[in-house]
Write a protein that holds these residues in place. Structure first.
Motif, PDB file in Angstrom:
ATOM      1  N   THR A 199      -3.422  -2.796   7.438  1.00 36.45           N
ATOM      2  CA  THR A 199      -3.654  -1.496   6.827  1.00 36.45           C
ATOM      3  C   THR A 199      -3.967  -1.645   5.345  1.00 36.45           C
ATOM      4  OG1 THR A 199      -2.074  -0.548   8.392  1.00 36.45           O
ATOM      5  CG2 THR A 199      -2.657   0.801   6.477  1.00 36.45           C
ATOM      6  N   ARG A 200      -4.954  -0.899   4.898  1.00 33.87           N
ATOM      7  CA  ARG A 200      -5.308  -0.865   3.479  1.00 33.87           C
ATOM      8  C   ARG A 200      -4.888   0.497   2.943  1.00 33.87           C
ATOM      9  NH1 ARG A 200      -7.082  -5.744   2.156  1.00 33.87           N
ATOM     10  NH2 ARG A 200      -7.978  -4.952   0.272  1.00 33.87           N
ATOM     11  N   TYR A 201      -4.267   0.478   1.786  1.00 34.65           N
ATOM     12  CA  TYR A 201      -3.828   1.710   1.137  1.00 34.65           C
ATOM     13  C   TYR A 201      -4.589   1.868  -0.171  1.00 34.65           C
ATOM     14  CZ  TYR A 201       0.029   1.692   4.467  1.00 34.65           C
ATOM     15  OH  TYR A 201       0.781   1.709   5.620  1.00 34.65           O
ATOM     16  N   PRO A 202      -5.179   3.042  -0.412  1.00 30.88           N
ATOM     17  CA  PRO A 202      -5.983   3.227  -1.627  1.00 30.88           C
ATOM     18  C   PRO A 202      -5.159   3.179  -2.916  1.00 30.88           C
ATOM     19  CG  PRO A 202      -5.759   5.297  -0.429  1.00 30.88           C
ATOM     20  CD  PRO A 202      -5.166   4.223   0.436  1.00 30.88           C
ATOM     21  N   TYR A 203      -3.865   3.390  -2.830  1.00 30.17           N
ATOM     22  CA  TYR A 203      -3.038   3.418  -4.026  1.00 30.17           C
ATOM     23  C   TYR A 203      -2.368   2.080  -4.328  1.00 30.17           C
ATOM     24  CZ  TYR A 203      -0.034   4.717  -0.099  1.00 30.17           C
ATOM     25  OH  TYR A 203       0.575   4.784   1.128  1.00 30.17           O
ATOM     26  N   PHE A 204      -2.634   1.039  -3.513  1.00 27.65           N
ATOM     27  CA  PHE A 204      -2.129  -0.308  -3.772  1.00 27.65           C
ATOM     28  C   PHE A 204      -3.304  -1.247  -4.013  1.00 27.65           C
ATOM     29  CE2 PHE A 204       1.812   0.436  -0.965  1.00 27.65           C
ATOM     30  CZ  PHE A 204       2.635   0.620  -2.061  1.00 27.65           C
ATOM     31  N   GLU A 205      -3.133  -2.166  -4.919  1.00 24.41           N
ATOM     32  CA  GLU A 205      -4.119  -3.231  -5.083  1.00 24.41           C
ATOM     33  C   GLU A 205      -3.722  -4.340  -4.112  1.00 24.41           C
ATOM     34  OE1 GLU A 205      -5.596  -6.307  -8.491  1.00 24.41           O
ATOM     35  OE2 GLU A 205      -5.077  -4.268  -9.118  1.00 24.41           O
ATOM     36  N   GLN A 206      -4.584  -4.585  -3.122  1.00 24.92           N
ATOM     37  CA  GLN A 206      -4.289  -5.559  -2.085  1.00 24.92           C
ATOM     38  C   GLN A 206      -5.317  -6.682  -2.096  1.00 24.92           C
ATOM     39  OE1 GLN A 206      -3.854  -1.990   0.664  1.00 24.92           O
ATOM     40  NE2 GLN A 206      -2.681  -3.511   1.827  1.00 24.92           N
ATOM     41  N   SER A 207      -4.895  -7.862  -1.669  1.00 28.23           N
ATOM     42  CA  SER A 207      -5.803  -9.007  -1.573  1.00 28.23           C
ATOM     43  C   SER A 207      -6.805  -8.762  -0.444  1.00 28.23           C
ATOM     44  CB  SER A 207      -5.005 -10.284  -1.306  1.00 28.23           C
ATOM     45  OG  SER A 207      -4.405 -10.226  -0.024  1.00 28.23           O
ATOM     46  N   ALA A 208      -7.742  -9.675  -0.317  1.00 28.79           N
ATOM     47  CA  ALA A 208      -8.784  -9.538   0.703  1.00 28.79           C
ATOM     48  C   ALA A 208      -8.195  -9.438   2.112  1.00 28.79           C
ATOM     49  CB  ALA A 208      -9.751 -10.712   0.623  1.00 28.79           C
ATOM     50  N   GLY A 251      -5.233  -8.101   2.771  1.00 30.11           N
ATOM     51  CA  GLY A 251      -4.348  -6.942   2.873  1.00 30.11           C
ATOM     52  C   GLY A 251      -2.978  -7.078   2.243  1.00 30.11           C
ATOM     53  N   VAL A 252      -2.756  -8.114   1.456  1.00 33.83           N
ATOM     54  CA  VAL A 252      -1.432  -8.331   0.858  1.00 33.83           C
ATOM     55  C   VAL A 252      -1.320  -7.610  -0.478  1.00 33.83           C
ATOM     56  CG1 VAL A 252       0.168 -10.060  -0.072  1.00 33.83           C
ATOM     57  CG2 VAL A 252      -1.165 -10.564   1.992  1.00 33.83           C
ATOM     58  N   TRP A 253      -0.227  -6.865  -0.624  1.00 33.80           N
ATOM     59  CA  TRP A 253       0.119  -6.228  -1.893  1.00 33.80           C
ATOM     60  C   TRP A 253       1.236  -7.046  -2.516  1.00 33.80           C
ATOM     61  CZ3 TRP A 253       4.890  -3.374  -2.750  1.00 33.80           C
ATOM     62  CH2 TRP A 253       4.962  -2.785  -4.034  1.00 33.80           C
ATOM     63  N   THR A 254       1.135  -7.325  -3.799  1.00 29.90           N
ATOM     64  CA  THR A 254       2.193  -8.025  -4.513  1.00 29.90           C
ATOM     65  C   THR A 254       2.949  -7.003  -5.343  1.00 29.90           C
ATOM     66  OG1 THR A 254       0.899 -10.060  -4.569  1.00 29.90           O
ATOM     67  CG2 THR A 254       2.749  -9.904  -6.107  1.00 29.90           C
ATOM     68  N   SER A 255       4.240  -6.882  -5.071  1.00 29.88           N
ATOM     69  CA  SER A 255       5.076  -5.911  -5.779  1.00 29.88           C
ATOM     70  C   SER A 255       5.322  -6.370  -7.215  1.00 29.88           C
ATOM     71  CB  SER A 255       6.415  -5.747  -5.061  1.00 29.88           C
ATOM     72  OG  SER A 255       7.232  -6.883  -5.297  1.00 29.88           O
ATOM     73  N   PRO A 256       5.756  -5.454  -8.073  1.00 31.59           N
ATOM     74  CA  PRO A 256       6.062  -5.844  -9.450  1.00 31.59           C
ATOM     75  C   PRO A 256       7.097  -6.978  -9.537  1.00 31.59           C
ATOM     76  CG  PRO A 256       5.967  -3.465  -9.287  1.00 31.59           C
ATOM     77  CD  PRO A 256       5.877  -4.008  -7.880  1.00 31.59           C
ATOM     78  N   GLY A 257       7.985  -7.066  -8.558  1.00 30.63           N
ATOM     79  CA  GLY A 257       8.987  -8.128  -8.550  1.00 30.63           C
ATOM     80  C   GLY A 257       8.498  -9.433  -7.947  1.00 30.63           C
ATOM     81  N   GLY A 258       7.262  -9.438  -7.421  1.00 25.43           N
ATOM     82  CA  GLY A 258       6.680 -10.655  -6.875  1.00 25.43           C
ATOM     83  C   GLY A 258       6.668 -10.762  -5.365  1.00 25.43           C
ATOM     84  N   ALA A 259       7.378  -9.881  -4.668  1.00 26.87           N
ATOM     85  CA  ALA A 259       7.351  -9.914  -3.201  1.00 26.87           C
ATOM     86  C   ALA A 259       5.955  -9.559  -2.721  1.00 26.87           C
ATOM     87  CB  ALA A 259       8.362  -8.936  -2.626  1.00 26.87           C
ATOM     88  N   VAL A 302       3.677  -8.108   0.487  1.00 23.13           N
ATOM     89  CA  VAL A 302       3.851  -7.274   1.676  1.00 23.13           C
ATOM     90  C   VAL A 302       2.490  -6.943   2.266  1.00 23.13           C
ATOM     91  CG1 VAL A 302       4.853  -5.138   2.598  1.00 23.13           C
ATOM     92  CG2 VAL A 302       5.877  -6.213   0.580  1.00 23.13           C
ATOM     93  N   ALA A 303       2.421  -6.940   3.591  1.00 24.68           N
ATOM     94  CA  ALA A 303       1.224  -6.491   4.310  1.00 24.68           C
ATOM     95  C   ALA A 303       1.693  -5.621   5.468  1.00 24.68           C
ATOM     96  CB  ALA A 303       0.418  -7.672   4.821  1.00 24.68           C
ATOM     97  N   TRP A 304       0.947  -4.568   5.765  1.00 21.32           N
ATOM     98  CA  TRP A 304       1.334  -3.604   6.786  1.00 21.32           C
ATOM     99  C   TRP A 304       0.307  -3.575   7.905  1.00 21.32           C
ATOM    100  CZ3 TRP A 304       1.461  -2.723   1.541  1.00 21.32           C
ATOM    101  CH2 TRP A 304       2.710  -2.458   0.985  1.00 21.32           C
ATOM    102  N   PHE A 305       0.784  -3.207   9.087  1.00 22.21           N
ATOM    103  CA  PHE A 305      -0.088  -3.010  10.242  1.00 22.21           C
ATOM    104  C   PHE A 305       0.566  -1.990  11.158  1.00 22.21           C
ATOM    105  CE2 PHE A 305       2.676  -6.602  11.027  1.00 22.21           C
ATOM    106  CZ  PHE A 305       3.109  -6.461  12.336  1.00 22.21           C
ATOM    107  N   LEU A 306      -0.203  -1.481  12.101  1.00 17.83           N
ATOM    108  CA  LEU A 306       0.292  -0.455  13.025  1.00 17.83           C
ATOM    109  C   LEU A 306       0.415  -1.028  14.423  1.00 17.83           C
ATOM    110  CD1 LEU A 306      -1.958   2.559  11.941  1.00 17.83           C
ATOM    111  CD2 LEU A 306       0.349   1.997  11.133  1.00 17.83           C
ATOM    112  N   ASP A 307       1.415  -0.557  15.157  1.00 16.11           N
ATOM    113  CA  ASP A 307       1.479  -0.880  16.579  1.00 16.11           C
ATOM    114  C   ASP A 307       0.608   0.128  17.322  1.00 16.11           C
ATOM    115  OD1 ASP A 307       2.994   1.455  17.069  1.00 16.11           O
ATOM    116  OD2 ASP A 307       4.790   0.374  17.693  1.00 16.11           O
ATOM    117  N   PRO A 308       0.444   0.003  18.630  1.00 19.34           N
ATOM    118  CA  PRO A 308      -0.440   0.921  19.364  1.00 19.34           C
ATOM    119  C   PRO A 308      -0.042   2.394  19.297  1.00 19.34           C
ATOM    120  CG  PRO A 308       0.007  -1.020  20.681  1.00 19.34           C
ATOM    121  CD  PRO A 308       0.919  -1.088  19.483  1.00 19.34           C
TER     122      PRO A 308
END
Length: 123
Positions: free
Chosen positions: A86-95, A97-105, A107-113
């Motif tokens: 999942t891509r979110y317009p309010y997060f800067e994500q890598s190619a 889909g990974v978002w890096t939090s301010p603390g360095g974690a 995260v990438a999201w996806f949906l089940d069926p």
């Protein structure tokens, strides 16, 4: 004491057969049983009960996630099985889909069926 007791996760589904294929074939959870109330899956020692329900609205937040050692490798593996992240317009994500939090974690999201939001995270 409850703090030393195993956790059981619950996930709603409208279609148990479709959910089983996804959680077993795509995500690799081990099928344990199909009782009168839920599919029972094993996620590395955690029981996941996928509960059939006719009427629910997926939550607008993550309901289940996995802590992984290499998020980019896991994404590549799952994307190879056809999973889209999942891509979110309010997060800067890598190619991929990974978002890096301010603390360095990471995260990438996806949906089940059923539209339930799941995630991978690397801390």
């Amino acid at each position: 004491m409850i703090a030393q007791s195993p956790i059981i996760a619950f996930i709603p589904t409208r279609n148990a057969a479709r959910a089983r294929r996804f959680y077993e074939d795509v995500l690799g959870l081990r099928f344990v049983s199909d009782d009168a109330f839920a599919l029972v899956m094993d996620a590395n020692g955690t029981m996941v009960r996928i509960v059939a329900t006719e009427d629910f609205k997926p939550a607008p937040f993550t309901i289940l996630g996995w802590h992984v050692a290499d998020i980019h490798r896991e994404i590549a593996t799952l994307a190879g099985k056809g999973l889209e992240f999942t891509r979110y317009p309010y997060f800067e994500q890598s190619a991929d889909g990974v978002w890096t939090s301010p603390g360095g974690a990471k995260v990438a999201w996806f949906l089940d069926p059923d539209g339930n939001t799941l995630s991978l995270s690397q801390h």
